[in-house]
Design an enzyme around this catalytic site. Structure first.
Site, PDB file in Angstrom:
ATOM      1  N   GLU A 358       0.850  -1.184   0.000  1.00 28.31           N
ATOM      2  CA  GLU A 358       0.000   0.000   0.000  1.00 28.31           C
ATOM      3  C   GLU A 358       0.886   1.232   0.000  1.00 28.31           C
ATOM      4  O   GLU A 358       0.598   2.215  -0.639  1.00 28.31           O
ATOM      5  CB  GLU A 358      -0.910   0.002   1.226  1.00 28.31           C
ATOM      6  N   HIS A 375       8.450 -19.915   1.296  1.00 31.47           N
ATOM      7  CA  HIS A 375       8.080 -21.107   0.557  1.00 31.47           C
ATOM      8  C   HIS A 375       6.698 -20.941  -0.066  1.00 31.47           C
ATOM      9  O   HIS A 375       5.909 -21.859  -0.119  1.00 31.47           O
ATOM     10  CB  HIS A 375       8.091 -22.320   1.497  1.00 31.47           C
TER      11      HIS A 375
HETATM   12 ZN   LIG Z   1      -6.258  -3.426   4.512  1.00 35.17          ZN
END
Ligand SMILES: [Zn+2]
Length: 417
Positions: A358, A375
């Site tokens: 974000e 992984h």
């Molecule tokens: Zn969020």
């Protein structure tokens, strides 16, 4: 200067003619096939519409053009306005109301404290018996349900607890008071640019809203009803499946009894099952346990251990783990790698659903994946649904505009893609 010979002139003309004959044909051909290939790769690019679908599409496109034309005349184009101001126009939009009815598939980015219309909390939850309120010196509030005595101690910098039922009785204008509670529980303001000049301001307010809501949502009867109502709102928007990022806070009863995380996941599971039973075309809900990225490595280690235990106990309900909070202020994934690599080192499958990126830490998440610490490759290929969810993390850049704008990550959404 010597004029070109007639032979030289003829040769030049011949070359130009050849060029005009030969070059444009493969170029246009290439361009057309490239454009077609690209169109086919777009979402729905290979779909062949039925006659009815074509009619709907024509109608939808003409409605869209009409709305754009209206926006040109009024100068009010919702994608270029702040979301708080645009919302009223979006709600009135015919295109939006058609989209509202269309099947959506899955909602993969939801948070436990923000999955329901805030009006429900004010007009339903705060009207339940035994709801107390206190007022902070900054003009916000806190809630708590209790019986028989008001709970102690009062939250930091808050007035004494007042029984909300009695408080409302002595008010002249209850509607205005209830509207002020709605304002307390949202970021909406008339002048968002002034109220939230930076991400730091918006995050402070954002987290305060969750603190206010927690007193209501964490009361056991509200916790159950809130989740059911949240599923119902999504169902009414024609959503078929949801994943909720949940911090699994302590849920309390009227007498002060406190429940642990396992109790909360069991409730999520029970309410989901009940909801699916009553709405068989709804596919279900899963929980992604989240911890705040401000916590230190040892606290995150503890959260990871809890997440592994909860996933073992509720393999069908607990999908995995994520971190929440401001990415710029909190720890990066890299800072927390000693905690985040625990499941891998123990050979335990704990899928991660980081909504990193974000504000910039996606790269660190990908680095950890590339170095094999998580992984994820194996996890993703063996679980197609999770693979879709991981793709959703990337897609999320495009669809989370409504959140990005109030968070001061983007000002004009129609220019930010
Ligand atoms: Zn969020």
């Amino acid at each position: 200067m010597k004029p070109p010979s007639s032979q030289g002139l003829r040769l030049t003309c011949l070359l130009l003619a050849l060029a005009s004959l030969c070059l444009p044909i493969p170029l246009w051909k290439d361009r057309d096939s490239l454009m077609q290939e690209e169109k086919a790769q777009e979402t729905g690019g290979n779909l062949v519409l039925s006659r009815q679908e074509q009619q709907l599409n024509t109608k939808l496109v003409s409605l869209k053009k009409m709305e754009i034309a209206t926006a040109m005349t009024t100068g009010q184009f919702p994608p270029s306005m702040h979301f708080f101001r645009a919302k009223r126009l979006i709600d009135q939009s015919k295109v939006f109301n058609i989209i509202k009815l269309m099947p959506k598939g899955a909602v993969l980015h939801l948070h436990d404290y923000a999955m329901l219309s805030v009006g429900w909390l004010v007009y339903n939850a705060t009207y339940l018996p035994d709801c107390y309120i206190c007022f902070t010196h900054t003009g916000t509030v806190r809630f708590r349900f209790s019986k028989p005595h008001p709970p102690h101690p009062v939250p930091a910098q808050c007035s004494q607890w007042v029984l909300l039922e009695s408080y409302r009785k002595q008010l002249h204008n209850v509607s205005e008071f209830d509207r002020s509670l709605v304002r307390n529980l949202t970021l909406v303001t008339d002048a968002p640019e002034q109220a939230y000049p930076s991400q730091t301001f918006i995050w402070k307010r954002f987290e305060e809203v969750f603190l206010i809501a927690s007193g209501l949502i964490c009361y056991a009867p509200v916790f159950k009803a809130y989740f059911y109502q949240g599923l119902l709102e999504f169902y009414e928007d024609n959503v078929q499946y949801v994943e909720i990022r949940a911090i699994l806070p302590t849920v309390y009863e009227l007498d002060g009894t406190q429940h642990n995380k396992s109790w909360s996941v069991a409730i999520y599971q029970e309410v989901t099952r009940q909801f699916v039973k009553e709405h068989p075309d709804f596919l279900g809900a899963k929980i992604i346990f989240t911890a705040h990225r401000m916590l230190n490595v040892s606290q995150i280690k503890e959260a990871i251990v809890t997440a592994m235990a909860l996933r073992a106990q509720f393999p069908d309900t607990l999908a995995g783990f994520d971190l929440v909070g401001d990415e710029d202020e909190g720890h990066s994934l890299w800072d927390l790698k000693d905690a985040l690599t625990i499941p891998y080192s123990l050979g335990v499958n704990l899928p991660y659903f980081f909504h990193a990126g974000e504000t910039g830490s996606l790269l660190q998440g990908l680095l950890l994946v590339l170095h094999g610490h998580f992984h994820l490759g194996a996890v993703l290929t063996s679980h197609p649904l999770q693979q879709q969810n991981f793709s959703a993390i990337i897609l999320h850049f495009k669809v989370k505009q409504c959140l990005s704008q109030p968070q001061v990550l983007t000002a004009d959404t129609h220019q930010s893609n």
